[in-house]
Design a protein around this motif. Structure first.
Motif, PDB file in Angstrom:
ATOM      1  N   THR A 140      24.811  72.029  66.192  1.00 20.85           N
ATOM      2  CA  THR A 140      25.726  71.962  67.328  1.00 20.85           C
ATOM      3  C   THR A 140      26.711  73.131  67.266  1.00 20.85           C
ATOM      4  O   THR A 140      26.942  73.815  68.270  1.00 20.85           O
ATOM      5  CB  THR A 140      26.481  70.614  67.315  1.00 20.85           C
ATOM      6  OG1 THR A 140      25.518  69.564  67.232  1.00 20.85           O
ATOM      7  CG2 THR A 140      27.311  70.443  68.560  1.00 20.85           C
ATOM      8  N   LEU A 141      27.247  73.380  66.083  1.00 20.69           N
ATOM      9  CA  LEU A 141      28.173  74.506  65.916  1.00 20.69           C
ATOM     10  C   LEU A 141      27.480  75.827  66.224  1.00 20.69           C
ATOM     11  O   LEU A 141      28.023  76.682  66.925  1.00 20.69           O
ATOM     12  CB  LEU A 141      28.741  74.514  64.484  1.00 20.69           C
ATOM     13  CG  LEU A 141      29.576  75.737  64.087  1.00 20.69           C
ATOM     14  CD1 LEU A 141      30.775  75.936  65.012  1.00 20.69           C
ATOM     15  CD2 LEU A 141      30.066  75.613  62.645  1.00 20.69           C
ATOM     16  N   ASN A 142      26.262  75.992  65.712  1.00 22.24           N
ATOM     17  CA  ASN A 142      25.547  77.246  65.971  1.00 22.24           C
ATOM     18  C   ASN A 142      25.333  77.456  67.463  1.00 22.24           C
ATOM     19  O   ASN A 142      25.481  78.566  67.968  1.00 22.24           O
ATOM     20  CB  ASN A 142      24.204  77.260  65.228  1.00 22.24           C
ATOM     21  CG  ASN A 142      24.423  77.466  63.729  1.00 22.24           C
ATOM     22  OD1 ASN A 142      25.416  78.071  63.325  1.00 22.24           O
ATOM     23  ND2 ASN A 142      23.519  76.943  62.920  1.00 22.24           N
ATOM     24  N   GLN A 143      25.003  76.377  68.155  1.00 17.69           N
ATOM     25  CA  GLN A 143      24.800  76.494  69.603  1.00 17.69           C
ATOM     26  C   GLN A 143      26.099  76.896  70.296  1.00 17.69           C
ATOM     27  O   GLN A 143      26.107  77.702  71.217  1.00 17.69           O
ATOM     28  CB  GLN A 143      24.268  75.177  70.178  1.00 17.69           C
ATOM     29  CG  GLN A 143      23.830  75.278  71.630  1.00 17.69           C
ATOM     30  CD  GLN A 143      22.694  76.275  71.808  1.00 17.69           C
ATOM     31  OE1 GLN A 143      21.772  76.349  70.987  1.00 17.69           O
ATOM     32  NE2 GLN A 143      22.758  77.061  72.880  1.00 17.69           N
ATOM     33  N   LEU A 144      27.203  76.327  69.840  1.00 15.63           N
ATOM     34  CA  LEU A 144      28.500  76.679  70.422  1.00 15.63           C
ATOM     35  C   LEU A 144      28.788  78.166  70.215  1.00 15.63           C
ATOM     36  O   LEU A 144      29.230  78.856  71.140  1.00 15.63           O
ATOM     37  CB  LEU A 144      29.599  75.819  69.779  1.00 15.63           C
ATOM     38  CG  LEU A 144      31.030  76.085  70.232  1.00 15.63           C
ATOM     39  CD1 LEU A 144      31.204  75.799  71.723  1.00 15.63           C
ATOM     40  CD2 LEU A 144      32.018  75.229  69.432  1.00 15.63           C
ATOM     41  N   LEU A 145      28.477  78.679  69.029  1.00 15.97           N
ATOM     42  CA  LEU A 145      28.716  80.107  68.759  1.00 15.97           C
ATOM     43  C   LEU A 145      27.817  80.971  69.649  1.00 15.97           C
ATOM     44  O   LEU A 145      28.254  81.977  70.205  1.00 15.97           O
ATOM     45  CB  LEU A 145      28.452  80.413  67.271  1.00 15.97           C
ATOM     46  CG  LEU A 145      29.393  79.711  66.282  1.00 15.97           C
ATOM     47  CD1 LEU A 145      28.934  79.947  64.840  1.00 15.97           C
ATOM     48  CD2 LEU A 145      30.841  80.179  66.468  1.00 15.97           C
ATOM     49  N   VAL A 146      26.573  80.536  69.805  1.00  9.78           N
ATOM     50  CA  VAL A 146      25.637  81.275  70.667  1.00  9.78           C
ATOM     51  C   VAL A 146      26.160  81.313  72.098  1.00  9.78           C
ATOM     52  O   VAL A 146      26.182  82.366  72.744  1.00  9.78           O
ATOM     53  CB  VAL A 146      24.227  80.618  70.621  1.00  9.78           C
ATOM     54  CG1 VAL A 146      23.343  81.133  71.751  1.00  9.78           C
ATOM     55  CG2 VAL A 146      23.576  80.853  69.266  1.00  9.78           C
ATOM     56  N   GLU A 147      26.617  80.158  72.584  1.00  8.14           N
ATOM     57  CA  GLU A 147      27.108  80.102  73.962  1.00  8.14           C
ATOM     58  C   GLU A 147      28.350  80.979  74.127  1.00  8.14           C
ATOM     59  O   GLU A 147      28.509  81.662  75.126  1.00  8.14           O
ATOM     60  CB  GLU A 147      27.454  78.659  74.364  1.00  8.14           C
ATOM     61  CG  GLU A 147      26.254  77.729  74.454  1.00  8.14           C
ATOM     62  CD  GLU A 147      25.326  78.057  75.625  1.00  8.14           C
ATOM     63  OE1 GLU A 147      25.732  78.791  76.540  1.00  8.14           O
ATOM     64  OE2 GLU A 147      24.179  77.557  75.595  1.00  8.14           O
ATOM     65  N   MET A 148      29.233  80.941  73.130  1.00  4.33           N
ATOM     66  CA  MET A 148      30.461  81.747  73.243  1.00  4.33           C
ATOM     67  C   MET A 148      30.139  83.230  73.269  1.00  4.33           C
ATOM     68  O   MET A 148      30.776  83.997  73.980  1.00  4.33           O
ATOM     69  CB  MET A 148      31.402  81.452  72.080  1.00  4.33           C
ATOM     70  CG  MET A 148      32.135  80.144  72.232  1.00  4.33           C
ATOM     71  SD  MET A 148      33.518  80.014  71.073  1.00  4.33           S
ATOM     72  CE  MET A 148      34.837  80.816  71.995  1.00  4.33           C
ATOM     73  N   ASP A 149      29.139  83.637  72.488  1.00  3.77           N
ATOM     74  CA  ASP A 149      28.793  85.057  72.463  1.00  3.77           C
ATOM     75  C   ASP A 149      28.069  85.460  73.733  1.00  3.77           C
ATOM     76  O   ASP A 149      28.120  86.608  74.142  1.00  3.77           O
ATOM     77  CB  ASP A 149      27.905  85.359  71.247  1.00  3.77           C
ATOM     78  CG  ASP A 149      28.691  85.192  69.960  1.00  3.77           C
ATOM     79  OD1 ASP A 149      29.942  85.172  70.036  1.00  3.77           O
ATOM     80  OD2 ASP A 149      28.061  85.056  68.896  1.00  3.77           O
ATOM     81  N   GLY A 150      27.395  84.468  74.344  1.00 10.37           N
ATOM     82  CA  GLY A 150      26.526  84.786  75.480  1.00 10.37           C
ATOM     83  C   GLY A 150      27.256  84.855  76.799  1.00 10.37           C
ATOM     84  O   GLY A 150      26.687  85.308  77.778  1.00 10.37           O
ATOM     85  N   PHE A 151      28.489  84.413  76.876  1.00 16.39           N
ATOM     86  CA  PHE A 151      29.129  84.509  78.191  1.00 16.39           C
ATOM     87  C   PHE A 151      30.228  85.547  78.182  1.00 16.39           C
ATOM     88  O   PHE A 151      30.833  85.837  77.157  1.00 16.39           O
ATOM     89  CB  PHE A 151      29.600  83.157  78.710  1.00 16.39           C
ATOM     90  CG  PHE A 151      30.906  82.632  78.144  1.00 16.39           C
ATOM     91  CD1 PHE A 151      30.889  81.746  77.088  1.00 16.39           C
ATOM     92  CD2 PHE A 151      32.128  82.989  78.700  1.00 16.39           C
ATOM     93  CE1 PHE A 151      32.085  81.237  76.580  1.00 16.39           C
ATOM     94  CE2 PHE A 151      33.319  82.480  78.193  1.00 16.39           C
ATOM     95  CZ  PHE A 151      33.294  81.602  77.126  1.00 16.39           C
TER      96      PHE A 151
END
Ligand code: ATP
Length: 271
Positions: A140-151
């Protein structure tokens, strides 16, 4: 349905006037309101609008209220989810919920995403906590980091989060380009409590001859905003039970006894 996964408010009617005290914190988040309203003003000069603002402070001090007020002042939708909601889910669901949350937010941009108790997701990886479930939380944390970097914030999505445990957060979350702004929110002092009482006394029918915000503030050292809201409500209920037509200082004294008793019990359970 997906639309009900997150508490999403497209019309937030909370403004800075509802948030008492917290003057320094308000000054800092006013900038976020301006980012949301006039992004071009910043990007025209090549500035990168911050993605994440972390509100740090003890429970009940108005972090959620302040984040909502930012959305209300900017006139944008407010998406919210609690970190503990992500983690209590079945395996594999946390990460996909994060994805869904950001997808819905992008569709409604400009908007605010608010994650309460971000420490529930954002604890440092590899430092196990409690009974297993760590892989799920890490995903879940990794996904949050991915989303933050992606927008990119040009699209007008700003992430706000709250925690009272900044010390346990994974350092990856605090890197530049992620939650690189931190705003501290403390328990209110005497002046702060007076201001919070003023806000909450407005919503109940008080006896102006016995009740005033300053006296109540003096009676409530150590109280957070949430405790003050609670006292005002309890006092109103006590006055109603007594068939009075207004809330008196005596009702507040009763309410205080009741709430302080509750706080003591809660502390006993913790220790
Ligand atoms: P938690 O971390 O426990 O979620 P929080 O810091 O997000 O707490 P809020 O949920 O914003 O606190 O506060 C709870 C309620 O307490 C608010 O809805 C409001 O009624 C009252 N309150 C707290 N702080 C303030 C404040 N500064 N001004 C006015 N009301 C406040």
């Amino acid at each position: 349905s997906k639309a009900t996964l997150f508490d999403q408010n497209s019309k937030v009617n909370i403004t800075f006037a509802d948030v008492a005290g917290l003057d320094e914190a308000k000054e800092e988040v006013i900038e976020v309101v301006d980012f949301l309203k006039n992004p071009k003003k910043y990007t025209a000069l090549g500035g990168k609008i911050p993605k994440g603002v972390l509100l740090v402070g003890p429970p009940g001090t108005g972090k959620t209220l302040l984040a909502k007020a930012v959305a209300g002042e900017a006139g944008v939708p407010f998406f919210t989810m609690s970190g503990s909601d992500f983690v209590e889910m079945f395996v594999g669901v946390g990460a996909s919920r994060v994805r869904d949350l950001f997808k819905q937010a992008r569709e409604k941009a400009p908007c605010i995403i608010f994650i309460d108790e971000i420490d529930a997701i954002g604890r440092a990886r590899g430092k196990g906590n409690m009974q297993g479930g760590n892989d799920e939380r890490e995903n879940t944390l990794n996904q949050l980091l991915v989303e933050m970097d992606g927008f990119s914030t040009d699209k007008g999505v700003i992430l706000m989060a709250a925690t009272n445990r900044p010390d346990v957060l994974d350092s990856a979350l605090l890197r530049p380009g992620r939650f690189d702004r931190q705003i501290g929110i403390d328990n209110p002092d005497l002046k702060g409590r007076e201001a919070i009482f003023k806000v909450h006394l407005k919503t109940i029918k008080i006896d102006p001859n016995t009740v005033d915000a300053f006296t109540l503030a003096e009676m409530t050292p150590g109280f957070a905003g949430a405790d003050i809201a609670n006292i005002c409500n309890e006092a109103a209920l006590i006055a109603a039970r007594r068939n009075q037509d207004s809330v008196t200082l005596d009702d507040f004294n009763y309410a205080l006894d009741k709430v302080i008793g509750g706080l003591e019990k809660k502390n006993k359970l913790i220790h």
